[in-house]
Design an enzyme around this catalytic site. Structure first.
Site, PDB file in Angstrom:
ATOM      1  N   CYS A   2       0.852  -1.190   0.000  1.00 36.15           N
ATOM      2  CA  CYS A   2       0.000   0.000   0.000  1.00 36.15           C
ATOM      3  C   CYS A   2       0.887   1.240   0.000  1.00 36.15           C
ATOM      4  O   CYS A   2       2.101   1.153   0.152  1.00 36.15           O
ATOM      5  CB  CYS A   2      -0.867   0.020   1.250  1.00 36.15           C
ATOM      6  SG  CYS A   2      -1.778  -1.497   1.520  1.00 36.15           S
ATOM      7  N   ARG A  29       1.283   1.666  -6.024  1.00 41.66           N
ATOM      8  CA  ARG A  29       1.575   0.667  -4.980  1.00 41.66           C
ATOM      9  C   ARG A  29       0.352  -0.173  -4.623  1.00 41.66           C
ATOM     10  O   ARG A  29       0.437  -1.160  -3.895  1.00 41.66           O
ATOM     11  CB  ARG A  29       2.109   1.366  -3.730  1.00 41.66           C
ATOM     12  CG  ARG A  29       3.376   2.169  -3.946  1.00 41.66           C
ATOM     13  CD  ARG A  29       3.731   3.010  -2.722  1.00 41.66           C
ATOM     14  NE  ARG A  29       4.088   2.177  -1.613  1.00 41.66           N
ATOM     15  CZ  ARG A  29       5.333   1.744  -1.378  1.00 41.66           C
ATOM     16  NH1 ARG A  29       6.302   2.067  -2.197  1.00 41.66           N
ATOM     17  NH2 ARG A  29       5.592   0.965  -0.358  1.00 41.66           N
ATOM     18  N   TRP A  76      -3.535  -1.997  -1.368  1.00 41.56           N
ATOM     19  CA  TRP A  76      -3.506  -3.290  -2.059  1.00 41.56           C
ATOM     20  C   TRP A  76      -3.912  -4.287  -1.005  1.00 41.56           C
ATOM     21  O   TRP A  76      -3.177  -4.513  -0.033  1.00 41.56           O
ATOM     22  CB  TRP A  76      -2.102  -3.583  -2.610  1.00 41.56           C
ATOM     23  CG  TRP A  76      -2.025  -4.871  -3.374  1.00 41.56           C
ATOM     24  CD1 TRP A  76      -2.640  -5.169  -4.549  1.00 41.56           C
ATOM     25  CD2 TRP A  76      -1.307  -6.058  -2.985  1.00 41.56           C
ATOM     26  NE1 TRP A  76      -2.325  -6.454  -4.940  1.00 41.56           N
ATOM     27  CE2 TRP A  76      -1.520  -7.017  -4.008  1.00 41.56           C
ATOM     28  CE3 TRP A  76      -0.495  -6.393  -1.922  1.00 41.56           C
ATOM     29  CZ2 TRP A  76      -0.957  -8.290  -3.967  1.00 41.56           C
ATOM     30  CZ3 TRP A  76       0.072  -7.659  -1.870  1.00 41.56           C
ATOM     31  CH2 TRP A  76      -0.166  -8.595  -2.878  1.00 41.56           C
ATOM     32  N   ASN A 100       0.934   0.461   5.977  1.00 43.72           N
ATOM     33  CA  ASN A 100       1.390  -0.404   4.880  1.00 43.72           C
ATOM     34  C   ASN A 100       2.174  -1.533   5.524  1.00 43.72           C
ATOM     35  O   ASN A 100       3.168  -1.301   6.196  1.00 43.72           O
ATOM     36  CB  ASN A 100       2.286   0.377   3.910  1.00 43.72           C
ATOM     37  CG  ASN A 100       2.954  -0.553   2.894  1.00 43.72           C
ATOM     38  OD1 ASN A 100       2.377  -1.562   2.522  1.00 43.72           O
ATOM     39  ND2 ASN A 100       4.180  -0.230   2.510  1.00 43.72           N
ATOM     40  N   GLY A 101       1.731  -2.768   5.338  1.00 44.14           N
ATOM     41  CA  GLY A 101       2.433  -3.917   5.918  1.00 44.14           C
ATOM     42  C   GLY A 101       1.421  -4.935   6.409  1.00 44.14           C
ATOM     43  O   GLY A 101       0.241  -4.879   6.062  1.00 44.14           O
ATOM     44  N   GLU A 461       9.223 -14.267 -19.570  1.00 43.51           N
ATOM     45  CA  GLU A 461       8.924 -12.854 -19.304  1.00 43.51           C
ATOM     46  C   GLU A 461       7.850 -12.350 -20.259  1.00 43.51           C
ATOM     47  O   GLU A 461       6.933 -11.623 -19.856  1.00 43.51           O
ATOM     48  CB  GLU A 461      10.197 -12.031 -19.417  1.00 43.51           C
ATOM     49  CG  GLU A 461      10.007 -10.520 -19.423  1.00 43.51           C
ATOM     50  CD  GLU A 461       9.328  -9.967 -18.180  1.00 43.51           C
ATOM     51  OE1 GLU A 461       9.159 -10.702 -17.189  1.00 43.51           O
ATOM     52  OE2 GLU A 461       8.924  -8.788 -18.208  1.00 43.51           O
ATOM     53  N   LYS A 465       4.290 -10.725 -19.067  1.00 45.39           N
ATOM     54  CA  LYS A 465       3.787  -9.413 -19.507  1.00 45.39           C
ATOM     55  C   LYS A 465       2.362  -9.540 -20.027  1.00 45.39           C
ATOM     56  O   LYS A 465       1.479  -8.770 -19.671  1.00 45.39           O
ATOM     57  CB  LYS A 465       4.702  -8.834 -20.605  1.00 45.39           C
ATOM     58  CG  LYS A 465       6.035  -8.377 -20.108  1.00 45.39           C
ATOM     59  CD  LYS A 465       5.991  -7.026 -19.427  1.00 45.39           C
ATOM     60  CE  LYS A 465       6.092  -6.888 -17.977  1.00 45.39           C
ATOM     61  NZ  LYS A 465       6.817  -7.658 -17.081  1.00 45.39           N
ATOM     62  N   GLU A 468      -0.104 -10.379 -17.088  1.00 40.09           N
ATOM     63  CA  GLU A 468      -0.364  -9.406 -16.020  1.00 40.09           C
ATOM     64  C   GLU A 468      -1.094  -8.168 -16.511  1.00 40.09           C
ATOM     65  O   GLU A 468      -1.703  -7.472 -15.707  1.00 40.09           O
ATOM     66  CB  GLU A 468       0.912  -9.042 -15.260  1.00 40.09           C
ATOM     67  CG  GLU A 468       2.003  -8.385 -16.025  1.00 40.09           C
ATOM     68  CD  GLU A 468       3.187  -8.037 -15.116  1.00 40.09           C
ATOM     69  OE1 GLU A 468       3.022  -7.848 -13.906  1.00 40.09           O
ATOM     70  OE2 GLU A 468       4.293  -7.957 -15.639  1.00 40.09           O
ATOM     71  N   HIS A 484       7.546 -32.601 -24.941  1.00 41.41           N
ATOM     72  CA  HIS A 484       7.380 -33.448 -23.740  1.00 41.41           C
ATOM     73  C   HIS A 484       6.062 -33.165 -23.050  1.00 41.41           C
ATOM     74  O   HIS A 484       5.977 -33.219 -21.821  1.00 41.41           O
ATOM     75  CB  HIS A 484       8.561 -33.197 -22.785  1.00 41.41           C
ATOM     76  CG  HIS A 484       9.886 -33.551 -23.398  1.00 41.41           C
ATOM     77  ND1 HIS A 484      10.267 -34.835 -23.712  1.00 41.41           N
ATOM     78  CD2 HIS A 484      10.906 -32.751 -23.816  1.00 41.41           C
ATOM     79  CE1 HIS A 484      11.463 -34.830 -24.262  1.00 41.41           C
ATOM     80  NE2 HIS A 484      11.885 -33.575 -24.330  1.00 41.41           N
ATOM     81  N   LYS A 583       2.880  -2.531  -7.637  1.00 39.32           N
ATOM     82  CA  LYS A 583       4.196  -2.362  -8.249  1.00 39.32           C
ATOM     83  C   LYS A 583       5.282  -3.081  -7.462  1.00 39.32           C
ATOM     84  O   LYS A 583       6.194  -3.645  -8.028  1.00 39.32           O
ATOM     85  CB  LYS A 583       4.548  -0.870  -8.345  1.00 39.32           C
ATOM     86  CG  LYS A 583       5.865  -0.594  -9.034  1.00 39.32           C
ATOM     87  CD  LYS A 583       5.878  -1.113 -10.456  1.00 39.32           C
ATOM     88  CE  LYS A 583       7.222  -0.925 -11.124  1.00 39.32           C
ATOM     89  NZ  LYS A 583       7.324  -1.635 -12.411  1.00 39.32           N
TER      90      LYS A 583
END
Ligand code: AGP
Length: 588
Positions: A2, A29, A76, A100-101, A461, A465, A468, A484, A583
């Site tokens: 947050c 955030r 968040w 935040n935490g 990656e 992208k 997300e 396989h 983020k």
């Protein structure tokens, strides 16, 4: 993760607008909800809204909320669904708090507080902080002593700020394992990062360390260390060149940051010249990271083992310490992290610190971030603030530093690195071809990315992208692994994105592509002029410039970033603030 902000303004000032400005810089955030609280005329007013900050701004415009001391929060969600009721600031009696935490022992504390008659109105862990502060204030404690008692009771992580109806000129703030910056200017303020502080007309900052707290009364600030002894943290000027994090002429931060990669790579090369002697006597390199930074680390493994001849292990940070790994002598540990605040990566590095005599290096994009207090030395990517939740320019800047390290004993390659920015510019000119390609992908439910060797992490990656920001399920595979099992996924609708530059693995990758082509027709290949000639003519190809094979990971990711961006645009998702994400993840 947050974002929190707090301001003690001048008498008669209304700080609501500045709180909103600070929250605008912190929204990356987390954006599940937002809220603010101010003290005025002996009262506390709280305004909260679920969803993005704009919803709070709309509410605020329709309100008469004002006050010269206040706190704000953008959330968040960790404990408690993203609802208005669970939005911060959280209130208890005469106290309002933003946090935040994670309060890891909140369940026991909630039970004890309920036994004491405190009624819980939210599902959050943070509410225990509000009630604990209120209980101390009700017992006659000062805000500072109330805060100290809370710091001694709660476990977990926090960056918090609190205001008090009965102490209308006082704000307290504290941090432990979550970042908190104090700003000095026409007002005194606190914020989760320097961006929020700089937006509130502050010219100097000081960074709190774990366990430290601050009490702000009017324009007087007192700082205390973890044992509550007075301290005077060093003040630093906010550099005038502090890059504004606006979007400029771009529609989204992400597109701006994709386009900034040539200059980010150029700045990173100029400011980092790793000395090959840093690897002298190193028996093994151990890299820990998360997400996109983990994929950059996977690329580094190929480079380090090929060019430094040093065994290299790459670990998912959130897994690493929980298997109690053994760390032998002469290991060089490297943390790769854009934010420098990812708790999984920080904790993995703390484990390495505690359980070995390894030297600890870090590659980070944010100065004075928590990782800089753990590492022996930090290589900073010069990507500038990266606001888009999906990491782009920081990733290629990380790869640039990792390449500089790997090639540090190979002058030819070090010299050739200087060409990267101009090649990057050329590849960015392909953006409209990639934009057309996005039409072939945007209706898919799933997608497959294939790469071999050091392009396998780039396949991972590229898939991340797409996942997300467009919410299409995508998977990256080592191209040789398709046969396989995963090949069962391929049909005529499944987009198969193949990375196939010329070089040592070209033929092998080309044959993997043939196998995919025999089962599906939605195949797209990113290759170069050699591939245009030697790959099946009927297949859609995006032709990148011919490059030195070793640089392919840094350059082949760029069209994949653009592809994800344009697919997300077509699907109408929020490119810069995708659902459920933040983020930097400062909770485990
Ligand atoms: C990248 O696009 C993601 N947002 C995410 O995977 C990110 O890379 C990861 O959370 C690690 O963050 P860090 O680099 O700040 O440690």
């Amino acid at each position: 993760m947050c974002g929190i902000v707090g301001i003690v303004g001048r008498p008669g000032e209304n700080v609501v607008g500045k709180i909103i400005s600070g929250l605008e810089k912190l929204e990356y955030r987390g954006y599940d909800s937002a809220g603010l609280a101010v003290v005025h005329d002996g009262y506390i007013d709280v305004l909260r809204a679920v969803g993005k900050l704009q919803n709070l701004k709309t509410k605020q415009e329709g309100s008469k909320i004002y006050g010269n001391i206040g706190i704000g929060h953008t959330r968040w969600a960790t404990h408690g669904k993203p609802t208005e009721n669970n939005a911060h600031p959280i209130r208890s009696g005469s106290v309002a708090v933003v946090h935040n935490g994670i309060v890891e022992n909140y369940k026991g504390l909630r039970f004890d507080l309920q036994k004491d008659g405190y009624v819980f109105e939210t599902d959050t862990d943070t509410e225990v902080i509000a009630h604990l502060l209120q209980r101390k204030i009700a017992q006659g404690c000062s805000p500072r002593d109330a805060l100290r008692s809370v710091q001694e009771i709660i476990e977990g992580s926090y960056a918090l700020a609190a205001i008090f109806m009965t102490f209308p000129d006082t704000m307290v703030a504290a941090r432990y394992r979550s970042p908190l910056v104090i700003g000095f200017g026409e007002d005194i303020c606190v914020g989760s990062d320097i961006g929020a502080i700089a937006s509130i007309a502050c010219s100097e900052v000081a960074y709190l360390e774990d366990g430290e707290c601050a009490e702000i009364i009017g324009n007087e600030v007192s700082f205390f260390d973890a044992s509550f002894q007075p301290i005077s943290p060093k003040r630093q000027k906010i550099s005038p060149g502090f890059v504004s994090t606006g979007k400029g002429e771009y529609a989204h931060h992400m597109l701006k940051e994709i386009m900034e990669q040539p200059s980010a790579i150029r700045r990173t090369i100029l400011s980092n010249k790793p000395d090959g002697r840093m690897f002298d006597g190193v028996s093994r390199i151990l890299i820990v990271a998360c997400g996109t930074s983990y994929y950059a680390s996977m690329v580094a493994k190929y480079w380090f083992e090929k060019f430094l001849k040093i065994p290299t292990d790459v670990e998912i940070a959130s897994e690493y310490r929980y298997r109690s790994p053994f760390i032998e002598e002469n290991v060089l540990a490297i943390a790769v992290t854009q934010s420098g605040e990812t708790i999984d990566t920080l904790e993995a590095m703390e484990y390495i610190r505690k359980n070995s005599n390894s030297r600890v290096a870090a590659i980070a994009n944010v100065r004075n971030s928590a990782i800089s207090r753990i590492a022996d030395f930090v290589f900073y990517t010069e990507a500038g603030p990266e606001v888009g939740v999906a990491s782009t320019k920081a990733f290629t800047a990380q790869l640039t530093i990792l390449a500089s390290m790997a090639f540090s004993r190979h002058e030819f390659l070090i010299n050739k690195l200087r060409n990267l920015p101009s090649i990057c510019e050329e590849i960015l000119d392909l953006q409209y071809l990639v934009k057309d390609l996005a039409e072939k992908i945007c209706f898919a439910d799933s997608a497959i990315y294939l790469g071999r060797g050091s392009l396998y992490p780039i396949a991972l990656e590229g898939a991340l992208k797409l996942k997300e920001i467009s919410y299409i399920h995508a998977e990256g595979f080592a191209a040789g692994e398709m046969k396989h099992g995963p090949i069962a996924l391929i049909d005529d609708d499944m987009p198969v994105i193949c990375l196939c530059p010329s070089g040592e693995l070209f033929d092998k990758t080309a044959s993997n592509i043939q196998v995919a082509l025999a089962r599906g027709k939605n195949v797209v290949i990113f290759t170069d002029p050699y591939g245009r000639k030697h790959l099946p003519q009927e297949v859609t190809k995006i032709i990148l410039p011919e490059i030195i094979e070793e640089f392919a990971p840094i350059l082949y990711v760029i069209p994949l970033q653009l592809l994800a961006y344009y697919v997300a645009l077509l699907r109408g998702t929020d490119v810069d603030k995708p659902r459920n994400l933040a983020k930097s993840v400062t909770v485990e």
